[in-house]
Every structure is written in structure tokens, then in C-alpha cells.
Motif scaffolding. Structure first.
Motif, PDB file in Angstrom:
ATOM      1  N   UNK A 278       1.279  -0.989  -0.128  1.00 29.52           N
ATOM      2  CA  UNK A 278      -0.049   0.209   0.020  1.00 29.52           C
ATOM      3  C   UNK A 278       0.565   1.686  -0.181  1.00 29.52           C
ATOM      4  N   UNK A 279       1.810   1.551   0.403  1.00 30.13           N
ATOM      5  CA  UNK A 279       2.707   2.215   0.121  1.00 30.13           C
ATOM      6  C   UNK A 279       3.333   2.677  -0.340  1.00 30.13           C
ATOM      7  N   UNK A 280       3.971   1.621  -1.778  1.00 31.91           N
ATOM      8  CA  UNK A 280       5.421   1.435  -2.659  1.00 31.91           C
ATOM      9  C   UNK A 280       4.650   2.513  -3.575  1.00 31.91           C
ATOM     10  N   UNK A 281       3.590   2.749  -3.954  1.00 36.27           N
ATOM     11  CA  UNK A 281       3.705   4.286  -4.212  1.00 36.27           C
ATOM     12  C   UNK A 281       3.932   5.067  -4.482  1.00 36.27           C
ATOM     13  N   UNK A 282       4.415   5.428  -2.763  1.00 37.82           N
ATOM     14  CA  UNK A 282       4.581   7.048  -2.484  1.00 37.82           C
ATOM     15  C   UNK A 282       6.187   6.369  -2.694  1.00 37.82           C
ATOM     16  N   UNK A 283       6.983   5.480  -2.315  1.00 35.41           N
ATOM     17  CA  UNK A 283       8.283   5.311  -2.610  1.00 35.41           C
ATOM     18  C   UNK A 283       8.437   5.250  -4.062  1.00 35.41           C
ATOM     19  N   UNK A 284       7.727   5.083  -4.700  1.00 35.91           N
ATOM     20  CA  UNK A 284       8.458   4.508  -6.127  1.00 35.91           C
ATOM     21  C   UNK A 284       7.908   6.397  -6.616  1.00 35.91           C
ATOM     22  N   UNK A 285       6.900   7.351  -6.263  1.00 41.70           N
ATOM     23  CA  UNK A 285       6.724   8.329  -7.092  1.00 41.70           C
ATOM     24  C   UNK A 285       7.555   9.667  -6.082  1.00 41.70           C
ATOM     25  N   UNK A 286       8.457   9.072  -5.425  1.00 43.33           N
ATOM     26  CA  UNK A 286       9.670   9.861  -4.782  1.00 43.33           C
ATOM     27  C   UNK A 286      10.630   9.559  -5.639  1.00 43.33           C
ATOM     28  N   UNK A 290      12.201  12.564  -8.027  1.00 43.21           N
ATOM     29  CA  UNK A 290      14.632  12.639  -8.134  1.00 43.21           C
ATOM     30  C   UNK A 290      14.427  13.332  -9.418  1.00 43.21           C
ATOM     31  N   UNK A 291      13.791  11.395 -10.274  1.00 44.58           N
ATOM     32  CA  UNK A 291      14.385  11.907 -11.324  1.00 44.58           C
ATOM     33  C   UNK A 291      14.323  13.029 -12.479  1.00 44.58           C
ATOM     34  N   UNK A 292      13.469  13.203 -12.066  1.00 44.25           N
ATOM     35  CA  UNK A 292      12.778  14.693 -12.749  1.00 44.25           C
ATOM     36  C   UNK A 292      13.269  15.146 -12.466  1.00 44.25           C
ATOM     37  N   UNK A 293      13.302  16.013 -10.961  1.00 46.19           N
ATOM     38  CA  UNK A 293      13.508  16.661 -10.488  1.00 46.19           C
ATOM     39  C   UNK A 293      15.250  17.648 -11.077  1.00 46.19           C
ATOM     40  N   UNK A 294      16.418  16.194 -10.924  1.00 44.08           N
ATOM     41  CA  UNK A 294      17.456  16.702 -11.240  1.00 44.08           C
ATOM     42  C   UNK A 294      17.288  17.047 -12.754  1.00 44.08           C
ATOM     43  N   UNK A 295      16.472  15.471 -13.745  1.00 44.11           N
ATOM     44  CA  UNK A 295      17.060  16.117 -15.172  1.00 44.11           C
ATOM     45  C   UNK A 295      16.344  17.925 -15.541  1.00 44.11           C
ATOM     46  N   UNK A 296      15.331  18.536 -14.765  1.00 42.33           N
ATOM     47  CA  UNK A 296      15.041  20.200 -14.635  1.00 42.33           C
ATOM     48  C   UNK A 296      16.379  20.425 -14.536  1.00 42.33           C
ATOM     49  N   UNK A 297      16.806  20.314 -13.602  1.00 44.81           N
ATOM     50  CA  UNK A 297      17.455  20.865 -12.958  1.00 44.81           C
ATOM     51  C   UNK A 297      18.918  21.065 -14.435  1.00 44.81           C
ATOM     52  N   UNK A 298      19.159  19.531 -14.937  1.00 44.18           N
ATOM     53  CA  UNK A 298      20.523  18.948 -15.764  1.00 44.18           C
ATOM     54  C   UNK A 298      19.956  20.439 -17.344  1.00 44.18           C
ATOM     55  N   UNK A 299      18.637  20.097 -17.280  1.00 46.37           N
ATOM     56  CA  UNK A 299      17.974  21.055 -18.383  1.00 46.37           C
ATOM     57  C   UNK A 299      18.732  22.594 -18.114  1.00 46.37           C
ATOM     58  N   UNK A 300      18.165  23.343 -16.707  1.00 42.83           N
ATOM     59  CA  UNK A 300      18.162  24.349 -16.451  1.00 42.83           C
ATOM     60  C   UNK A 300      19.708  25.020 -16.771  1.00 42.83           C
ATOM     61  N   UNK A 301      20.491  24.288 -16.015  1.00 43.01           N
ATOM     62  CA  UNK A 301      22.246  24.687 -16.598  1.00 43.01           C
ATOM     63  C   UNK A 301      22.850  24.234 -17.854  1.00 43.01           C
TER      64      UNK A 301
END
Lengths: 787, 116
Positions: A278-286, A290-301
Motif C-alpha cells: 500500500x505504501x510502495x506507490x509513494x516510494x516509487x513516485x518519490x 527525484x529523477x524529474x527534478x534532476x532532469x529539470x535541473x540539468x536542463x536548466x544549466x
């Protein structure tokens, strides 16, 4: 966000900053007063049962919570946390500290302690009875805050007023319904509000509060898994639709870490917070965020060309790693038989699961799918305001409105699976209906306002496009433009308050003219909407008064001369038990009555409503389905002294044990194969009349229910089953009747002590029979599994 | 031939990454180092658990989650303090830091309670 404005006073000069702030302040005061009144409304509409019956705790589960709260108030929190209860599930006992959701009892206990320390002498029972109405007022305020974040204060007030009265929520939170949902719905809406607030502001302070509110929700109700799955779903939705922003990260990532930790703190959840599916969804999206945040950060720089190179590199490497990780995860999850989900959660995903594998979950009436009329009964008018609200959420679509849409869609699905979850649908329906009504009133009042004669050149009198236009000189005409946002209940006199909510007129002046409807149509539409609200209020008050206020421990019916006839048999039986039996006597009954017996009669029971041990319940079910001698042996091996059955045949009470008997057979048969359901049915039909099968006519439940029943009217006519009973004159050999209540609703029997002298058989042969039975290990030959 | 071009592209990619990162201000770099340290501590704990076994589980969980939590909160602080972020330009860095401290307080209170 627009603020509510009221223009009762005379004309104001356009673009006066003072007048604008005065209007804002005035509007704020009005909103505050309305909120207080909504709170009073929510509290008082739930008091019907206290007025009609008495201040008593209802149903079954609340009695357990009441008993736990009594223990907490008497012994303090450390003893409560470590409490091992030996007066239930005899001989197994129950670890209360580790298996109960402590939120409700701790809340009520705290309220009781605070109130008593202020020298207001409220008893624990009073506090328990009135906890639910108080928290429903809080829930309405939380709904106001949530909807204010989504659409604006007008929608917020409407949603709060709707939630204060919605019958589905009333049904689980009347005064006396002291159950987890009473505080859990408040915690749910409040957690969602804090999440949306964090999403809108990006402040870490609200993220902390969000995690703490989530902790309160985990403490209160098992439905917290809805939150921890809905929020990741929403985050995923935002990412997929391109709405990722750093505020989303701040709203979600701390919640996962803090929330998991806080959930693991509650003993009921414990390590399930990280180990169950029941809690795995939250970890998966976690991980995904993070992957998406990293992607956006790298895209920014990086420059775009370099970013393309990075993407191809990462995709090729990352895909391989991802597949490996997912394969491992699937292998781990698939190795457990239930794929890591608990039985109840699986029932939500696959509605047929429970009936196939866990008959106990399927037998609870609350877990059945709802019928279509129950939607109209429970959320009434909101049922067709919700689609309008969904459309209103799309213009414009923001993060918060997409969250509300996701909430309503998932809750509609889950409410279709289990009728108990209509309760989760209620706040969502109220929020969306509040949005719909508020938007409708917006459009209609704007149309009326801009078409009233006397408001000439309305567009030219605007100085800045950010505030509403108020030009008229007639007081009467201004009163016409003020509209209803909520209505008071029938009990108070029907004074309609009007409130005017204006949005920032974002379209240009020419466009605004196009959005205007004809004047007469708008007026009629406004009146019709007000009428709709009136119907809703009437229905809610009726539902609260007639349908949902029954305490179910006291029954009433109208007698012929118009008076009220009260059936107080349950409490009569429990008080007989508490006065006429020893403290250590064990009472056997079906699990429905376990909580009430321990709380009111203060006697040890075998099984109760917690239903955590299926085998023990199956043992009791087998005993009830067996002939007298075998049942006596089963009960005697469990040290039972008294057996309690509920019988409604004399007065026509339909929820008695004979009607539940087939479930006893099914559950018993699930564990002990010598109990077969077809043995109790004649041609597939369940009967207790002369056509019933001999197994049915000889079983303990039949005998205990209908013993001496023929003496009441000479024919033994069962008013619930509407037939005469099959076997009318019989004697009980192993039980003796000790008490039957006034309307024969509860019947208590005592086990006869074992005979000292066994006629016809020597002791030696009896023990050899016993030994051979136990050594055979053949389930078919085993009658009594406890030997 | 295609392979050497991808290798050259990768090298160019890393070069540009490094140069772009070197341009970030110092306070953000300090936060990044802190985040890296927290994640490294978490990884060390996981490796230790894999070697030694997971009993007592609550201690392991609280240790790992405290590291991950601190890392996440530091990233949130970095987001709010970063001057390039248009959404947060009216949030004073002191306010962001105060929020960070508060959230860390709550996190570590829970950790100490859970550690057993």
C-alpha cells in the motif's frame, strides 16, 4: 484570489483604496460569522439522536472505543499504550496497544482531561458522545480552507455549508457515533488542505504541518492509505501533464520521508509503513520525482544541444538499470501470496476478492457495494452538481483543481466498491459542488448586475481591472444583486443571507459583455438554484432526524395510539449479565455483540467485532451450527458459561442471529469442513419452517432461538421470516434458559454442568474414543477440534 | 566511428556540465556538499545493514530515513534560496532557513523517538 464583498451600504467611489480595504475587511467579518454559523449548524444537526433518545453511544464499534477511552482516562497513557486485554477473545486475549488506532481515544481522552482540569465536570461518556459533532464542525472549516485554496472564499463557504449537512457524513458522525471516522474525516480534509497550501505557496513550514496532519490521520483511521496513494498519484499526474515545479517537490518529498517515519511510529502500522504494497506507490513516485527534478535541473544549466546528448546517454543507461530494478521488485512482491497487500485493500481493487477468499470481510454489511438509490440518499443534490464542479475545475486548470478532480474520481470508484467508503466521497462531492454552485452564482449574478437598469456604462466606470464594479445609487437595486451562499437549518428562522462573490474580471471589457446571460433567465436561474439548496437542506435534516439517528441499541416503533414504544432489550440483557453472573464468567455470542458485551456487561467474550482471528470465529460459528451435544463440547472446552443469542421473531427485528446464521455456517465451514452449507438449505433456499432440513432444525442456533417460542402465540409464528417454525415442541438437553428479555430479543442460556455419571458408557471407552479421534488426524471424523 | 563521436560527445557533455556547475554561487555549493554527505551516509548505512542484518529494523529505518530526510530538506532549502528561481524571489532566505530548521527539528524529534 478574490475576497468576498458585500455592498449593503450606499454608493462607494470607484478606485478608493480605503473603501476597497473596508469592503475587504467587512467581507472578512461576514465570512467569519458565516463560518461560525456553519460550525454551529454542523454540530446541532447531529444532535437529533440525543434529543429523540438519550445521550447514549450507538452501534457496536463505538462501545469498544468507549471502553478503551474509559481505560485511558482511568489508568493513564502508559498503561493504555501497553494494555493487554484478557477480557476478549478468550483464551487468546488482545493486545490493545498494538492493534487499535489511537487517534480517536487519545483525542477524546485529551478533551476530557482538559475539560475536567478546567473544573467542568463532564463524564467520559458525554465527551465520547459529543466528540463526533465537534469534529464535524472542524471538518467543515477544513473544507472551507481547502476549497478556498482551490477556487476562492465563496466556493469555500458553499463547500463548508454543504459538508456540514451532507447525510453520508452525518450517518457516521451523529452524536453517539463514537467511531474512528468522526475524527478521521476532519484529519483527511485538513491534510489535503495543507498539501494544497504547500503546493500553492511552496513553503516548507506548511510541508511540516502537512506531515503532522498526516500523522494525525494515520493515528485515526485505516483509511490513511487513501492519502498516501492519492497524493503520489496526483504528483505523477502533475509530472506527466508537464506541471512539474519546484513547489511540487517541496510539497511531496518531505511528506514522504516525514510521513513514512510518523506512520511507522503508530504501533498499528509499525513496519507496514515500509513493507506493504500500500505504501510502495509513494516510494516509487518519490524516486520518480527525484529523477524529474534532476532532469529539470540539468536542463536548466546546460545548453539545449548538450541536453539532448545527455538525454540520449541517460535514457540508454537508465532504461537498463530501471528494468533490472523493476524486475527485482516484481520478484520480491510476487513471492508473497497476497502480493503484499492486505485483505481489505485487495477487496478495494478487486471487489470479488473477499467473497472468494475471506468470507468475514464479505459478510460485513458495510463492505457491500452500494445501491444506486443510496447515492441519492447520501449525497442528494450533490450527485449532479459534481459533474458541473468537475467542469468548473477545468477553467482554469491549476495544480489544486487537478488534485480535487483526481480525488473525486478515485473516491467515486472506491465508494462504488464499498458502501462504507461513501464517507470518503462526501467531502470531495461537497468541495466540487461548492465550486459548481459558486461559479454558477458568479455567472448569474454578474449577468444580473450588468444588466440592471441604472448601471449605465458599467465598463467605463472601471478604473483598474482588478476589482469589482460598484456603481449603483439605489440601495434596493444593490440588494437585488446580493446572493445566497448558504442557508440555515429549518430549526432557526429562515433568514437568507446574501453574499456577492466577484472574480477578477480577466477577460476584456468587450468579452465580458459576451458572458452575460439574459436578465430574466438569470433571475429565474438564481431562484431555482436557491430552491435546489432548499431541497438539499430539507433532505439533509430529514435524513439526520429519521434515518441516521437511530442508536441501534435502543429501538423504537410507533404504537397504535401514536405513542412511542421503546425496545430496550439489549441493555436489559447486558445489565442482567452484569448483575447476575460472576465477573470471570465467559459469554459466547456471535462476534457482532462482543464489543457491547465487554463494554456494558463487563464480561469476557470469545469473539468480538475486531474479527482478527478467523479460526476462533469459525469455532463459534461451528458451535452454533452443530447439534446441542457437539456445541456443548466446543463451548465447554473454551470455558464458556453463558451463550447469548439475539432473536427478532417475536417483534419483527430483522437483524437477528437467525438471519445471520448462514454467515455462521459459511465462516465455520471455511475452517471446519464437516459443516457444509447445503446441509442447511432445502433446495437452495434457507428455511426454518416445516420444510427445513433436519440439520437446520437440530442445530444449536435454531434451538436456542426458538426454545419455548410456541408458548407466545400457540403457533410459533416468526414475524421476521413470516412462517411458522418447523420444530415447535422440544427440550434442551445441554443448555438451560436463564434469561429472556421483555420482547424476547435477547436470550441467554447457561451451559449445564457435565454429568457426574455417564449412563451406559464407561470412562475407559470414552477416553479410548477420544484418543483414536485425535490420533487419526482425519478432519472428517473430528467433531470437536479442541479435544 | 559512431562510437568515437559518442565518446567525444559524452566528454563534451561532462565538460559543459562541469563548467555550468562551477558557475553556481558558493552558498548553493555548500548545500550541495551537505546533500551529498547525507546521501553518502545513507548508502553507508544500507551497506552496513546488508552486511550485518536488519535487526533491529526500527533503528535501521530511522537512521536511513533521517539521512534521506535531511538530504531532501536541504534540497528544498536550496530550491528556496536559489536566486535563479523566479517563484521564490519574495521569500527571504532567512525565512527559508527558519523553515528548514523547523522541519529538521520535527524530523529529528521523530527519529529520536523511533530509534529505540
Amino acid at each position: 484570489m478574490a475576497s468576498p464583498e458585500s455592498t449593503i451600504n450606499g454608493p462607494t467611489k470607484a478606485a478608493g483604496a480605503d473603501s476597497k480595504s473596508l469592503r475587504n475587511a467587512f467581507g472578512g467579518v461576514i465570512a467569519f460569522i458565516i463560518l461560525v454559523l456553519i460550525g454551529v449548524l454542523a454540530f446541532s444537526i447531529r444532535l437529533f439522536s440525543v434529543i429523540k433518545y438519550e445521550s447514549v453511544i450507538h452501534e457496536f464499534d463505538p462501545y469498544f472505543n468507549y471502553r478503551v477511552t474509559q481505560f485511558l482516562s482511568k489508568n493513564g497513557i502508559y498503561d493504555f499504550w501497553n494494555w493487554f486485554d484478557d477480557r476478549t477473545w478468550y483464551p487468546l486475549g488482545r493486545v490493545i496497544g498494538g492493534t487499535v488506532y489511537p487517534g480517536l481515544t487519545l483525542t477524546a481522552g485529551t478533551i476530557w482531561k482538559v475539560v475536567n482540569s478546567l473544573n467542568i465536570p463532564l463524564s467520559v461518556e458525554t465527551v465520547c458522545v459529543f466528540t463526533a459533532p465537534i469534529f464535524s464542525a472542524f471538518a467543515s472549516w477544513a473544507a472551507y480552507l481547502l476549497t478556498k485554496e482551490v477556487k476562492g472564499p465563496g466556493a469555500g463557504l458553499t463547500a463548508a455549508a454543504l459538508l456540514a449537512m451532507v447525510p453520508s457524513y452525518i450517518s457516521r458522525s451523529v452524536a453517539g457515533s463514537y467511531d474512528n471516522e468522526a475524527v478521521a474525516i476532519f484529519a483527511l480534509v485538513f491534510t489535503f488542505y495543507l498539501y494544497i497550501k504547500t503546493l500553492n505557496t511552496g513553503s516548507l513550514f506548511y510541508a511540516t504541518l502537512n506531515a503532522l496532519a498526516y500523522f494525525y490521520m494515520v493515528c485515526s483511521w485505516g483509511g490513511y492509505t487513501f492519502i498516501i496513494n492519492l497524493i503520489p498519484m496526483h504528483v505523477l499526474l502533475c509530472i506527466v501533464t508537464g506541471r512539474y515545479s519546484s513547489r511540487l517537490y517541496i510539497a511531496y518529498a518531505p511528506l514522504v520521508v516525514l510521513g513514512t517515519l510518523l506512520a511507522a511510529l503508530v504501533p498499528v502500522v509499525g513496519f507496514n509503513a515500509v513493507l506493504t504494497s500500500e505504501h510502495f506507490a509513494s516510494f516509487l513516485v518519490f524516486i520518480i520525482i527525484h529523477v524529474v527534478a534532476l532532469a529539470y535541473y540539468i536542463k536548466g544549466i546546460l545548453s539545449p544541444k548538450m541536453f539532448k546528448v545527455a538525454v540520449t546517454l541517460v535514457v540508454s543507461v537508465g532504461l537498463a538499470v530501471c528494468c533490472a530494478v523493476i524486475a527485482i521488485l516484481i520478484a520480491v512482491v510476487a513471492s508473497s501470496p497476497t502480493k503484499g497487500w492486505s485483505g481489505r485493500s485487495l477487496t478495494l481493487l478487486d471487489p470479488t476478492y473477499a467473497s472468494k477468499y475471506i468470507p468475514i470481510i464479505a459478510s460485513v454489511s458495510e463492505h457491500q457495494p452500494p445501491t444506486w438509490p443510496s447515492y441519492f440518499m447520501d449525497i442528494n443534490v450533490l450527485a449532479f452538481l459534481v459533474p458541473a464542479g468537475i467542469i468548473a475545475c477545468f477553467m482554469p486548470l491549476s495544480d489544486s483543481s487537478s488534485f480535487v478532480i483526481l480525488y473525486i474520481v478515485t473516491s467515486v470508484y472506491f465508494s462504488g466498491v464499498m458502501v462504507r467508503l461513501m464517507l470518503v466521497l462526501a467531502p470531495a462531492a461537497c468541495i466540487l459542488s461548492g465550486i459548481a454552485l459558486s461559479e454558477a452564482f458568479n455567472v448569474l449574478t454578474r449577468s444580473i448586475k450588468f444588466q440592471l437598469p441604472g448601471i449605465a456604462g458599467n465598463s467605463t466606470s472601471e478604473e483598474n481591472g482588478s476589482s469589482s464594479v460598484v456603481a449603483p445609487s439605489d440601495v434596493s437595486k444593490t440588494e437585488k444583486t446580493e446572493e445566497v451562499a448558504k442557508e440555515k437549518p429549518v430549526k432557526k428562522n429562515r433568514k437568507k443571507e446574501k453574499e456577492n462573490v466577484e472574480k477578477k474580471p480577466t477577460p476584456s471589457k468587450t468579452e465580458r459583455r459576451l458572458l452575460v446571460l439574459p436578465l430574466e433567465a438569470s433571475v429565474i436561474a438564481v431562484l431555482l438554484l436557491v430552491l435546489l439548496g432548499a431541497f438539499y437542506v430539507v433532505h439533509c435534516v430529514w435524513a439526520a432526524a429519521e434515518a441516521y439517528s437511530a442508536p441501534s441499541i435502543v429501538l423504537t416503533s410507533q404504537s397504535n395510539d401514536g405513542g412511542l414504544h421503546v425496545f430496550d432489550d439489549f441493555r436489559e440483557a447486558y445489565s442482567w449479565l452484569s448483575h447476575n453472573t460472576d465477573v470471570d464468567d465467559k459469554v459466547a455470542s456471535w462476534w457482532d455483540y462482543g464489543y457491547q458485551t465487554t463494554a456494558m456487561a463487563n464480561r469476557t467474550v470469545l469473539v468480538d467485532n475486531n474479527t482478527w482471528n478467523n479460526t476462533h470465529i469459525a469455532t463459534v460459528g461451528t458451535a452454533m451450527s452443530s447439534p446441542e451435544k457437539q456445541a456443548w463440547e466446543i463451548f465447554h472446552s473454551l470455558d464458556v458459561k453463558y451463550v447469548l443469542v439475539v432473536f427478532g421473531g417475536l417483534v419483527g427485528y430483522p437483524s437477528d442471529d437467525i438471519n445471520k446464521f448462514l454467515w455462521m455456517v459459511r465462516i465455520g465451514g471455511g475452517e471446519f469442513p464437516h459443516i457444509k452449507e447445503p446441509d442447511y438449505l432445502r433446495d437452495g433456499q434457507y428455511r426454518i419452517d416445516a420444510q427445513a432440513t433436519p440439520t437446520m432444525l437440530n442445530c444449536l442456533m435454531y434451538k436456542l432461538s426458538y426454545f419455548r417460542f410456541v408458548e407466545t402465540d400457540g403457533k410459533g409464528f416468526d414475524r421476521v421470516r413470516r412462517t411458522e417454525i418447523g420444530k415447535k415442541h422440544f427440550k434442551l438437553t445441554h443448555f438451560e434458559e436463564v434469561f429472556t428479555t421483555h420482547h424476547w430479543m435477547v436470550r441467554i442460556y447457561k451451559l449445564k454442568p457435565p454429568r457426574n455419571r455417564i449412563r451406559g458408557k464407561t470412562k475407559k471407552s470414552k477416553s479410548s474414543v477420544r484418543r483414536s479421534v485425535s490420533s487419526k488426524r482425519d478432519v472428517k471424523g473430528k467433531r470437536n477440534p479442541w479435544h | 566511428m559512431g562510437r568515437s563521436s559518442t565518446v567525444k560527445e559524452t566528454q563534451a557533455l561532462f565538460q559543459s556540465l562541469r563548467s555550468a556547475y562551477a558557475a553556481t554561487p558558493n552558498n548553493l555549493k555548500i548545500i550541495d556538499v551537505f546533500v551529498g554527505f547525507a546521501v553518502l551516509t545513507a548508502i553507508i548505512q544500507v551497506v552496513y545493514m546488508a552486511v550485518v542484518g536488519s535487526f533491529p529494523f526500527n533503528s535501521f529505518l530511522s537512521g536511513v530515513l533521517s539521512c534521506i530526510g535531511t538530504a531532501v530538506l536541504a534540497v528544498c532549502l536550496r530550491i528556496q534560496v536559489n536566486k535563479d528561481n523566479k517563484e521564490f524571489k519574495d521569500v527571504a532566505p532567512e525565512r527559508a532557513f527558519a523553515d528548514f530548521i523547523l522541519c529538521n527539528l520535527v524530523l529529528h524529534l521523530v527519529i529520536m523517538n523511533f530509534m529505540g
